[in-house]
Design a protein around this motif. Structure first.
Motif, PDB file in Angstrom:
ATOM      1  N   GLN A  77       0.822  -1.210   0.000  1.00 20.87           N
ATOM      2  CA  GLN A  77       0.000   0.000   0.000  1.00 20.87           C
ATOM      3  C   GLN A  77       0.856   1.260   0.000  1.00 20.87           C
ATOM      4  OE1 GLN A  77      -3.304   0.161   2.622  1.00 20.87           O
ATOM      5  NE2 GLN A  77      -3.746   2.274   2.156  1.00 20.87           N
ATOM      6  N   GLY A  81       1.314   1.545  -3.840  1.00 24.49           N
ATOM      7  CA  GLY A  81      -0.009   2.101  -4.050  1.00 24.49           C
ATOM      8  C   GLY A  81      -1.111   1.069  -4.251  1.00 24.49           C
ATOM      9  N   GLN A  82      -0.902  -0.147  -3.760  1.00 26.85           N
ATOM     10  CA  GLN A  82      -1.877  -1.224  -3.909  1.00 26.85           C
ATOM     11  C   GLN A  82      -2.465  -1.567  -2.540  1.00 26.85           C
ATOM     12  OE1 GLN A  82      -3.086  -2.807  -6.699  1.00 26.85           O
ATOM     13  NE2 GLN A  82      -4.475  -3.668  -5.197  1.00 26.85           N
ATOM     14  N   PRO A  83      -3.646  -1.010  -2.220  1.00 25.65           N
ATOM     15  CA  PRO A  83      -4.231  -1.301  -0.908  1.00 25.65           C
ATOM     16  C   PRO A  83      -4.693  -2.755  -0.814  1.00 25.65           C
ATOM     17  CG  PRO A  83      -5.736   0.023  -2.220  1.00 25.65           C
ATOM     18  CD  PRO A  83      -4.469  -0.113  -3.013  1.00 25.65           C
ATOM     19  N   PRO A  84      -4.624  -3.319   0.378  1.00 25.37           N
ATOM     20  CA  PRO A  84      -5.084  -4.704   0.536  1.00 25.37           C
ATOM     21  C   PRO A  84      -6.601  -4.795   0.423  1.00 25.37           C
ATOM     22  CG  PRO A  84      -4.493  -3.767   2.656  1.00 25.37           C
ATOM     23  CD  PRO A  84      -4.128  -2.747   1.613  1.00 25.37           C
ATOM     24  N   ASP A  85      -7.087  -5.910  -0.116  1.00 16.92           N
ATOM     25  CA  ASP A  85      -8.528  -6.128  -0.147  1.00 16.92           C
ATOM     26  C   ASP A  85      -8.933  -6.951   1.082  1.00 16.92           C
ATOM     27  OD1 ASP A  85      -7.986  -8.849  -0.701  1.00 16.92           O
ATOM     28  OD2 ASP A  85      -8.342  -8.610  -2.847  1.00 16.92           O
ATOM     29  N   ASP A  88      -6.943 -10.174   1.532  1.00 20.45           N
ATOM     30  CA  ASP A  88      -5.588  -9.914   2.025  1.00 20.45           C
ATOM     31  C   ASP A  88      -5.625  -9.702   3.539  1.00 20.45           C
ATOM     32  OD1 ASP A  88      -4.473  -9.916  -0.577  1.00 20.45           O
ATOM     33  OD2 ASP A  88      -4.835  -7.767  -0.808  1.00 20.45           O
TER      34      ASP A  88
END
Length: 109
Positions: A77, A81-85, A88
């Motif tokens: 994140q 820039g990849q937030p966890p879903d 995750d």
């Protein structure tokens, strides 16, 4: 307990950062100079794991695995820039619970 968790957290940052340097070089086309701090970070990671208060290396490494997973999601994140879903987060919670059992579960003797 906080010192152990802090040590694991710092070790995770070093391992993820060190591995990311290799990722940046090989997958993102960055300069091979990224390998210098990457190798230093991986050396620091290995040293930090030896500082964890655990009777057995295998147990220290097993518990670290759960901390690493949570830290990797934070890295994804903050750096990528990849937030966890939700999956995750659920998986990380399971792993962190397992790490807690390994570290703090009652042991005979």
């Amino acid at each position: 307990m906080l010192r152990t968790l802090g040590g694991y957290g710092l070790a995770a940052c070093c391992e993820i950062g060190g591995c990311y340097a290799f990722w940046a070089w090989l997958r993102l086309g960055r300069s091979a100079l990224w390998l210098v701090p990457g190798v230093l970070a991986l050396l620091m990671f290995a040293w930090l794991l030896t500082r964890i208060d655990a009777a057995f290396a295998g147990r220290a490494y097993a518990a670290y695995g759960g901390i690493y997973i949570g830290a990797a999601l934070v890295w994804a994140q903050l750096v990528e820039g990849q937030p966890p879903d939700r999956w995750d987060l659920a998986g990380a919670a399971l792993c962190l619970a397992g790490a807690g059992l390994i570290l703090y579960g009652p042991r005979p003797g």
